[in-house]
Scaffold this active site. Structure first.
Site, PDB file in Angstrom:
ATOM      1  N   CYS A   1     -52.414 -59.199 101.507  1.00 38.18           N
ATOM      2  CA  CYS A   1     -53.093 -57.901 101.538  1.00 38.18           C
ATOM      3  C   CYS A   1     -54.053 -57.772 102.708  1.00 38.18           C
ATOM      4  O   CYS A   1     -54.093 -56.734 103.380  1.00 38.18           O
ATOM      5  CB  CYS A   1     -53.842 -57.674 100.221  1.00 38.18           C
ATOM      6  SG  CYS A   1     -54.811 -56.146 100.171  1.00 38.18           S
TER       7      CYS A   1
ATOM      8  N   GLY B   1     -65.789 -51.766 103.364  1.00 37.90           N
ATOM      9  CA  GLY B   1     -64.942 -51.757 102.177  1.00 37.90           C
ATOM     10  C   GLY B   1     -65.821 -51.764 100.942  1.00 37.90           C
ATOM     11  O   GLY B   1     -66.535 -52.745 100.695  1.00 37.90           O
TER      12      GLY B   1
ATOM     13  N   SER C   1     -65.965 -51.506  96.970  1.00 42.03           N
ATOM     14  CA  SER C   1     -65.141 -51.595  95.760  1.00 42.03           C
ATOM     15  C   SER C   1     -65.826 -51.015  94.533  1.00 42.03           C
ATOM     16  O   SER C   1     -65.179 -50.731  93.533  1.00 42.03           O
ATOM     17  CB  SER C   1     -64.803 -53.060  95.476  1.00 42.03           C
ATOM     18  OG  SER C   1     -65.979 -53.775  95.144  1.00 42.03           O
ATOM     19  N   GLY C   2     -67.156 -50.876  94.596  1.00 46.44           N
ATOM     20  CA  GLY C   2     -67.905 -50.502  93.410  1.00 46.44           C
ATOM     21  C   GLY C   2     -68.548 -51.703  92.749  1.00 46.44           C
ATOM     22  O   GLY C   2     -69.322 -51.572  91.801  1.00 46.44           O
ATOM     23  N   GLY C   3     -68.226 -52.907  93.260  1.00 41.34           N
ATOM     24  CA  GLY C   3     -68.821 -54.130  92.740  1.00 41.34           C
ATOM     25  C   GLY C   3     -70.152 -54.432  93.402  1.00 41.34           C
ATOM     26  O   GLY C   3     -70.540 -53.788  94.382  1.00 41.34           O
ATOM     27  N   VAL C   4     -70.834 -55.447  92.880  1.00 36.57           N
ATOM     28  CA  VAL C   4     -72.179 -55.762  93.372  1.00 36.57           C
ATOM     29  C   VAL C   4     -72.163 -56.346  94.780  1.00 36.57           C
ATOM     30  O   VAL C   4     -73.090 -56.125  95.571  1.00 36.57           O
ATOM     31  CB  VAL C   4     -72.910 -56.702  92.378  1.00 36.57           C
ATOM     32  CG1 VAL C   4     -72.255 -58.076  92.329  1.00 36.57           C
ATOM     33  CG2 VAL C   4     -74.389 -56.820  92.737  1.00 36.57           C
TER      34      VAL C   4
ATOM     35  N   CYS D   1     -55.893 -58.562  91.475  1.00 35.01           N
ATOM     36  CA  CYS D   1     -56.462 -57.232  91.220  1.00 35.01           C
ATOM     37  C   CYS D   1     -55.496 -56.266  90.540  1.00 35.01           C
ATOM     38  O   CYS D   1     -55.926 -55.318  89.898  1.00 35.01           O
ATOM     39  CB  CYS D   1     -56.984 -56.624  92.523  1.00 35.01           C
ATOM     40  SG  CYS D   1     -55.687 -56.206  93.719  1.00 35.01           S
TER      41      CYS D   1
ATOM     42  N   SER E   1     -70.076 -55.709  97.490  1.00 34.61           N
ATOM     43  CA  SER E   1     -69.953 -54.703  98.544  1.00 34.61           C
ATOM     44  C   SER E   1     -71.140 -53.743  98.541  1.00 34.61           C
ATOM     45  O   SER E   1     -71.572 -53.266  99.594  1.00 34.61           O
ATOM     46  CB  SER E   1     -68.634 -53.937  98.421  1.00 34.61           C
ATOM     47  OG  SER E   1     -68.502 -53.299  97.172  1.00 34.61           O
TER      48      SER E   1
END
Length: 350
Positions: A94, A11, A13-16, A193, A18
């Site tokens: 979720c 997965g 997310s574009g965050g640090v 989110c 992941s």
């Protein structure tokens, strides 16, 4: 298709978190594919950021619009719970019903045996019974095991959490910096989110076309204290923004949907040793196996695990704590641990 144990769907997310997880998986020799699931259906910025991370890391990338499932399952439940005087946790809904369901589906499609995320937690494999359990992270402040208690064996047995052994978020960022990841300094994601940090849940629900009618504030004896603005505006333990002055600090201690009342009381009124939950799930065994067992339990994400004895009572679990717990809130989850691993949990009903 035969699943390859050298392949993992992550997965992304574009965050640090992941991105660093992807880096660690690659270092261990896995063939990694990044998967971005778009809960809004039009998050072009989020998709492009995740795709850019995948490109920098040299891994394949899958994008999927999951807004239909997310809207029906997560947002629908979120609104309904607040309208009925309960306080939901969207991540708990979720994870099993959208995020990990789609991760497993796409992992099967590409022939990847493993799935992974940037959550701060671990997996424990009990070699005595062969079962897999979600395990608390080394860094207890960042531990996210509470959010994952509803995942079953079919998911947990295939899960990898690369960040579970990290001691701090600083360690994650430092590794990202050392490898020149473009999102090393990106801020952490917001709490809910699908709601802007500058917004609030009550206004979000009202804009979606829902409302709850005004009613009475009452004390624990049922005496009317004043008028409230609709139960969706309140949650157990709330002190600020009540819109009533009683000459002393007042806290929401109960919300009664049937009577449309909000009970106000003192801080001491929020403490209870007994918490009842419904819709309970257990990771490996039935609830009856744990009947009468002493466990550790958390009544909210930020709570410290506390000693409790659980009793199976039909479809309910009654948890009796050694020490009173503050503001156990209907709609939130109570999660049960044996040592440092999750054995189950349910939704608090009273």
């Amino acid at each position: 298709m035969e699943l390859n144990k050298n392949k993992v769907l992550l997965g992304l997310s574009g965050g640090v978190d992941s991105a660093t997880a992807a880096l660690l998986l690659k270092e261990k020799g896995f063939s990694v594919t990044g998967y971005y699931f778009d809960v809004a259906g039009n998050n072009i910025k989020g998709r492009d950021e995740a795709a850019a991370v995948a490109e920098q890391l040299g891994i394949d990338f899958i994008y999927e619009d999951v807004s239909k499932d997310f809207g029906e399952i997560v947002i629908g439940n979120f609104i309904d719970e607040y309208l009925h005087g309960r306080t939901p946790n969207p991540c708990v809904m979720c994870n099993p019903n959208v995020k990990f369901k789609h991760l497993i589906h796409h992992a099967d499609e590409i022939g990847a045996y493993y799935i992974a995320t940037g959550h701060y937690c671990r997996v424990f494999h009990d070699e005595n019974d062969g079962e897999f359990y979600i395990r608390r992270a080394v860094n207890e402040k960042k531990d996210q095991s509470y959010m994952l208690y509803r995942l079953g064996q079919e998911v947990v047995s295939r899960l990898i959490f690369p960040l579970g052994e990290f001691l701090s978020k600083d360690e994650t960022r430092e590794l990202a910096r050392e490898n020149s990841l473009q999102n090393a300094e990106k801020k952490d994601s917001q709490e809910i989110c699908f709601i802007d940090p500058m917004d609030n849940y009550a206004e979000y629900i009202k804009r979606a076309g829902y409302t709850s009618r005004p009613g009475n504030f009452v004390d624990k004896n049922g005496n009317v204290l004043g008028k409230h603005q609709g139960i969706l505006n309140y949650t157990i333990g709330q002190r600020k923004g009540l819109g009533i002055a009683l000459g002393k600090p007042a806290f929401v201690t109960k919300i009664d949907y049937e009577k449309n009342t909000v009970t106000l009381g003192d801080n001491e009124d929020l403490f209870n040793t007994s918490v009842i939950s419904c819709n309970n799930v257990f990771t490996a065994y039935s609830a009856e196996i744990y009947d009468g067992k002493e466990v550790l339990a958390k009544v909210r994400y930020s709570a410290k695990p506390a000693k409790a004895t659980i009793k199976a009572d039909g479809n309910r679990i009654i948890a009796t704590f050694e020490e009173p717990q503050r503001a156990a809130t209907p709609g939130q989850s109570i999660v049960f641990y044996e040592g440092d691993h999750v054995i189950g949990g349910g939704f608090i009903s009273e």
